[in-house]
Design a protein around this motif. Structure first.
Motif, mmCIF file in Angstrom:
data_model
loop_
_atom_site.group_PDB
_atom_site.id
_atom_site.type_symbol
_atom_site.label_atom_id
_atom_site.label_comp_id
_atom_site.label_asym_id
_atom_site.label_seq_id
_atom_site.Cartn_x
_atom_site.Cartn_y
_atom_site.Cartn_z
ATOM 1 N N LYS A 138 0.747 -1.109 0.053
ATOM 2 C CA LYS A 138 -0.131 -0.074 0.104
ATOM 3 C C LYS A 138 0.834 1.178 0.100
ATOM 4 C CE LYS A 138 -4.091 -1.612 2.206
ATOM 5 N NZ LYS A 138 -4.811 -1.375 3.812
ATOM 6 N N GLU A 139 2.088 1.104 0.485
ATOM 7 C CA GLU A 139 3.001 2.501 0.942
ATOM 8 C C GLU A 139 3.738 2.599 -0.425
ATOM 9 O OE1 GLU A 139 5.224 1.797 4.242
ATOM 10 O OE2 GLU A 139 3.524 2.157 5.695
ATOM 11 N N GLY A 140 3.557 1.794 -1.502
ATOM 12 C CA GLY A 140 4.151 1.759 -2.675
ATOM 13 C C GLY A 140 5.883 1.102 -3.036
ATOM 14 N N PHE A 141 6.102 0.246 -1.914
ATOM 15 C CA PHE A 141 7.324 -0.140 -1.910
ATOM 16 C C PHE A 141 7.308 -1.393 -3.173
ATOM 17 C CE2 PHE A 141 7.551 1.779 1.903
ATOM 18 C CZ PHE A 141 9.140 2.169 2.106
ATOM 19 N N PHE A 142 8.496 -1.689 -3.451
ATOM 20 C CA PHE A 142 8.751 -2.772 -4.414
ATOM 21 C C PHE A 142 8.828 -4.057 -3.427
ATOM 22 C CE2 PHE A 142 11.394 -5.670 -6.854
ATOM 23 C CZ PHE A 142 11.018 -5.612 -8.062
ATOM 24 N N VAL A 143 7.951 -4.846 -3.309
ATOM 25 C CA VAL A 143 7.726 -5.989 -2.132
ATOM 26 C C VAL A 143 8.419 -7.169 -2.344
ATOM 27 C CG1 VAL A 143 6.192 -7.094 -0.501
ATOM 28 C CG2 VAL A 143 5.606 -4.777 -1.394
#
Ligand code: SF4
Length: 282
Positions: free
Chosen positions: A107-112
């Protein structure tokens, strides 16, 4: 014997609650989608109590469906509900935490990055949860796979990491070391559960003073397999499923002075006791 050998709290809760659910709902069918825990002896015991382990839920049946300690993709839980099953969710709270952290990163836009075995049910469920919020979610079983994503990581710059609860800390360390020079922002959640960390630390200590370590548990169990891998680097180590397997190592056992025993989170006490009794006979 290592103090924390055997069932962890999550497995204990799953097995005890499943039996209780059947006991309190005798007339209803109780289904578990996939093995409740990775131990064939426990699965057999549940079957004898009338608790059915299935790969796919039947369409024209009713009853209670258990979500196992590894968790399950939300789509599967929705399917259970839409088919009319009552759902009892026994996902371990530590596994839930990994799912929540992965979702938060997505949700925070990180590459997970989810470090773990892609086919393991826990990882499948974490991945499915995070994928609901982002396409940039990848499961990383080893450092080689991570290296294939180098360009994508550089491009994205913000990288978030979670790890399967039963993985080795060394793997997380290796990944973080690789990512530090590549990512502009790096958010790492060490989601290895406390039960796993404690079990690994205790077993390592025991192994330092042992000529032989015996690791008891299913070969399908991720945490048991990792225990055996870790200990192999310290002393002679054998991974067995039950006391019957000890015969294969008779010679090695007889020439060992100090033997340490540990077991995975899904290994029942009676199986560990049988191993100790047989070792004493040797
Ligand atoms: S090994 Fe850890 S995460 Fe898995 S069921 Fe046990 S306590 Fe929960």
């Amino acid at each position: 014997m290592a103090q924390s050998a055997g069932f962890c709290y999550g497995v204990k809760r799953a097995v005890e609650t499943t039996k209780k659910v059947k006991l309190e709902n005798g007339s209803k069918n109780v289904w578990v989608l996939g093995e409740l825990i990775h131990n064939s002896h426990v699965i057999k015991e549940l079957e004898e109590l009338g608790i059915m382990t299935v790969d796919k839920l039947p369409d024209k049946e009713e009853g209670i469906c258990i979500v196992r300690s590894h968790g399950m993709p939300p789509q599967n839980i929705d399917e259970m509900i839409s088919k009319g099953f009552e759902v009892v969710d026994l996902t371990c709270l530590d596994v839930k935490k990994v799912q929540q952290k992965a979702v938060q990163l997505a949700k925070e836009g990180f590459f997970v990055l989810i470090l773990g075995k892609p086919s393991h049910p826990e990882v499948v469920a974490i991945n499915a949860n995070a994928k609901l919020h982002s396409d940039d979610v990848y499961v990383i079983p080893d450092i080689e796979t991570l290296k294939t994503l180098k360009d994508k990581i550089k491009q994205h710059k913000r990288v978030g990491v979670v790890i399967q609860t039963t993985q080795k800390l060394e793997f997380l360390e290796e990944v973080v070391t690789y990512l530090v020079p590549l990512a502009l922002e790096l958010k790492v959640f060490n989601t290895i559960c406390q039960s796993t960390s404690k079990r690994q630390e205790e077993a390592k200590e025991l192994a330092k003073n042992s000529d032989l370590m015996v690791v008891v548990g299913s070969k399908k169990s991720a945490n048991t397999t990792h225990l055996a891998e870790i200990l192999t680097g310290i002393t002679n180590t054998v991974h067995i499923e039950t006391s019957d397997d000890l015969d294969e190592y008779k010679e090695l056992i007889e020439k060992s002075q100090n033997i340490g025993v540990t077991a995975g989170a899904s290994t029942p006490d009676n199986i560990i006791k049988n191993v100790i009794t047989k070792l004493e006979k040797y």
